[in-house]
Motif scaffolding. Structure first.
Motif, short mmCIF file in Angstrom:
data_model
loop_
_atom_site.label_atom_id
_atom_site.label_comp_id
_atom_site.label_asym_id
_atom_site.label_seq_id
_atom_site.Cartn_x
_atom_site.Cartn_y
_atom_site.Cartn_z
N LEU A 133 45.80 39.47 41.45
CA LEU A 133 45.31 40.63 40.70
C LEU A 133 44.39 40.19 39.56
N ALA A 134 44.79 39.15 38.83
CA ALA A 134 43.99 38.67 37.70
C ALA A 134 42.65 38.12 38.17
N PHE A 135 42.64 37.33 39.23
CA PHE A 135 41.37 36.78 39.75
C PHE A 135 40.46 37.90 40.24
N ALA A 136 41.03 38.89 40.94
CA ALA A 136 40.22 40.00 41.44
C ALA A 136 39.60 40.79 40.29
N LEU A 137 40.39 41.07 39.26
CA LEU A 137 39.89 41.81 38.10
C LEU A 137 38.73 41.07 37.43
N CYS A 138 38.88 39.77 37.25
CA CYS A 138 37.86 39.00 36.55
C CYS A 138 36.57 38.90 37.35
N VAL A 139 36.68 38.67 38.64
CA VAL A 139 35.45 38.53 39.43
C VAL A 139 34.74 39.88 39.58
N LEU A 140 35.49 40.99 39.61
CA LEU A 140 34.87 42.31 39.71
C LEU A 140 34.01 42.63 38.49
N ARG A 141 34.34 42.04 37.37
CA ARG A 141 33.53 42.24 36.16
C ARG A 141 32.11 41.76 36.37
N TYR A 142 31.93 40.80 37.29
CA TYR A 142 30.60 40.22 37.54
C TYR A 142 29.99 40.71 38.85
N THR A 143 30.82 41.02 39.84
CA THR A 143 30.27 41.48 41.12
C THR A 143 30.05 42.99 41.16
N MET A 144 30.81 43.74 40.36
CA MET A 144 30.62 45.19 40.27
C MET A 144 30.66 45.62 38.80
N PRO A 145 29.71 45.13 38.00
CA PRO A 145 29.75 45.39 36.55
C PRO A 145 29.58 46.86 36.18
N GLU A 146 29.05 47.65 37.12
CA GLU A 146 28.85 49.08 36.83
C GLU A 146 30.13 49.90 36.93
N GLN A 147 31.18 49.32 37.50
CA GLN A 147 32.43 50.05 37.70
C GLN A 147 33.27 50.06 36.42
N PRO A 148 33.86 51.19 36.05
CA PRO A 148 34.72 51.23 34.87
C PRO A 148 36.03 50.50 35.13
N ILE A 149 36.77 50.26 34.08
CA ILE A 149 38.00 49.48 34.21
C ILE A 149 39.01 50.17 35.12
N SER A 150 39.04 51.50 35.15
CA SER A 150 39.98 52.19 36.04
C SER A 150 39.69 51.84 37.50
N SER A 151 38.41 51.78 37.86
CA SER A 151 38.05 51.44 39.24
C SER A 151 38.36 49.99 39.55
N ARG A 152 38.09 49.09 38.61
CA ARG A 152 38.34 47.67 38.86
C ARG A 152 39.83 47.38 39.02
N LEU A 153 40.65 48.06 38.22
CA LEU A 153 42.10 47.90 38.37
C LEU A 153 42.57 48.40 39.73
N SER A 154 42.06 49.55 40.16
CA SER A 154 42.43 50.13 41.45
C SER A 154 42.02 49.21 42.60
N LEU A 155 40.79 48.69 42.53
CA LEU A 155 40.29 47.81 43.58
C LEU A 155 41.08 46.50 43.62
N ALA A 156 41.38 45.96 42.45
CA ALA A 156 42.12 44.70 42.39
C ALA A 156 43.52 44.86 42.97
N GLN A 157 44.16 46.00 42.70
CA GLN A 157 45.49 46.24 43.26
C GLN A 157 45.41 46.41 44.77
N ALA A 158 44.31 46.99 45.26
CA ALA A 158 44.13 47.12 46.71
C ALA A 158 44.03 45.75 47.37
N VAL A 159 43.41 44.79 46.67
CA VAL A 159 43.33 43.42 47.19
C VAL A 159 44.72 42.81 47.29
N VAL A 160 45.53 42.99 46.25
CA VAL A 160 46.90 42.47 46.25
C VAL A 160 47.68 43.04 47.42
N SER A 161 47.55 44.35 47.64
CA SER A 161 48.27 45.01 48.72
C SER A 161 47.83 44.47 50.09
N ALA A 162 46.52 44.35 50.29
CA ALA A 162 46.01 43.84 51.57
C ALA A 162 46.43 42.39 51.79
#
Length: 376
Positions: A133-162
């Motif tokens: 979750l932590a690695f996904a959150l951090c890399v999303l800051r650079y790969t999808m910088p336009e996304q707000p924190i709510s979206s990045r948290l949701s996407l990162a949790q989806a990675v953990v689940s998958a």
């Protein structure tokens, strides 16, 4: 009507009243036109207007009952309506806590001001899922910088689940296809995070900056998402779809999948999971101290949040060092390799700490791009 009110009405219909998302989106305009814009108003209007709009007695009754239930919840206890409070609204009395801006700001992640030298001495205990979750959150800051924190948290949790699901399949604990290969959420757009294909739901008409006051807030672009480059089309915020919940709740029929609400990974639960999952590795001194003095809940929670902040800073320093020379796709691929390199070994449990393993921040910082020798 403000877009936040439209969002609130849509949220009520799809989540509280359990109206299929496609139906809810088609009926919002009719409800607003009939002056039925809030659960409180709907609850007082009776079933007739709802029957005229939904053309389905059962669905109309469902909406009416949900509106009464929600209205009753909001009305009690009365004293809370006169003195509202918000956990993270310190020093921000001018901010409306019900706006998208306030919601995003409340999801801000822990921040560490530790130097690299200080970080390199820190060893944390955790298990593997929150580290993903932590690695996904951090890399999303650079790969999808336009996304707000709510979206990045949701996407990162989806990675953990998958990732957890695929691991269960690879170990023979589950015998179905990995989630990304199944048809759940078929037709939805996808993004790639840490090499995982994540199905997403676009959040149309959601503006994370709605309600933002004129005053300056440090680091706010990191929370709300960066503005898109000039002359480029802004990308809408997105949710990571909870594919497994979709399958569990709605059953196997394709028709049902298309007409029912798609569950998402909520940012609140992802943030809560992150900040409670890291602790300082116990030394002999701390072991003795904990035996002699029982710490209170606030002290333990403060330590966990500080640990999460240190970890996020260490990973961010690594991502930042590579971002200027790597494409977004390359950075995403590297981030997964970094996680694999530093993930804790939990073969041997540590007494008193369950299935947690050690993560050395010095090992993470060693992944930073080394300076170019030619430039020295």
């Amino acid at each position: 009507m403000a877009s936040s009110q439209v969002q609130a009405l849509l949220r009520f219909l799809s989540q509280d009243a359990r109206v299929p998302l496609a139906t809810a989106m088609g009926k919002v305009a009719e409800l607003i036109k009939a002056d039925l814009s809030t659960p409180e108003i709907i609850s007082k209007g009776g079933s007739k207007p709802l029957q005229d709009i939904f053309k389905d007695d059962k669905l109309a009754k469902q909406v009416l009952n949900a509106s009464k239930r929600v209205s009753k919840k909001r009305a009690a206890p009365a004293e809370t309506t006169t003195a509202p409070s918000h956990k993270r609204s310190k020093g921000s009395t001018s901010v409306d806590t019900g706006t998208p801006f306030a919601i995003e700001r409340a999801l801000a992640l822990p921040v560490s001001n530790a130097t690299e030298e200080e970080l390199s001495t820190i060893v944390l205990f955790t298990n593997r899922a929150p580290l993903v979750l932590a690695f996904a959150l951090c890399v999303l800051r650079y790969t999808m910088p336009e996304q707000p924190i709510s979206s990045r948290l949701s996407l990162a949790q989806a990675v953990v689940s998958a990732n957890s699901r695929s691991k269960a399949v690879s170990l023979g604990l589950e015998f179905e296809q990995p989630l990304e290969e199944e048809a759940w959420g078929e037709g939805q757009p996808t993004v790639s995070v840490l090499g995982r294909t994540i199905k997403v739901l676009r959040r149309w008409d959601y503006n994370p900056r709605e309600g933002q006051p004129a005053q300056e807030f440090p680091g706010i672009d990191d929370i709300l998402g960066e503005f898109p480059p000039e002359h480029s089309e802004p990308a809408p915020p997105i949710w990571g779809i909870d594919v497994q919940a979709t399958k569990r709740v709605h059953g196997p029929l394709a028709k049902e999948r298309q007409e029912t609400l798609l569950p998402i990974h909520t940012p609140e639960s992802a943030r809560s999971y992150l900040v409670k999952s890291f602790i300082n590795a116990p030394s002999e001194t701390t072991k003795q101290s904990k035996r002699s003095k029982r710490r209170n809940h606030a002290e333990i929670e403060a330590e966990k949040e500080a640990c999460a902040g240190h970890l996020l800073r260490a990973i961010d320093l690594v991502c930042r060092s590579w971002a200027s020379i790597s494409s977004k796709d390359d950075l995403d691929r590297r981030a997964w390799a970094w996680y694999v390199h530093v993930r804790p070994s939990i073969k041997n449990g540590v007494e008193g700490w369950g299935e947690k393993g050690a993560v050395k921040l010095a090992q993470i910082l060693a992944l930073k791009r080394l300076p170019d020798p030619a430039a020295a």
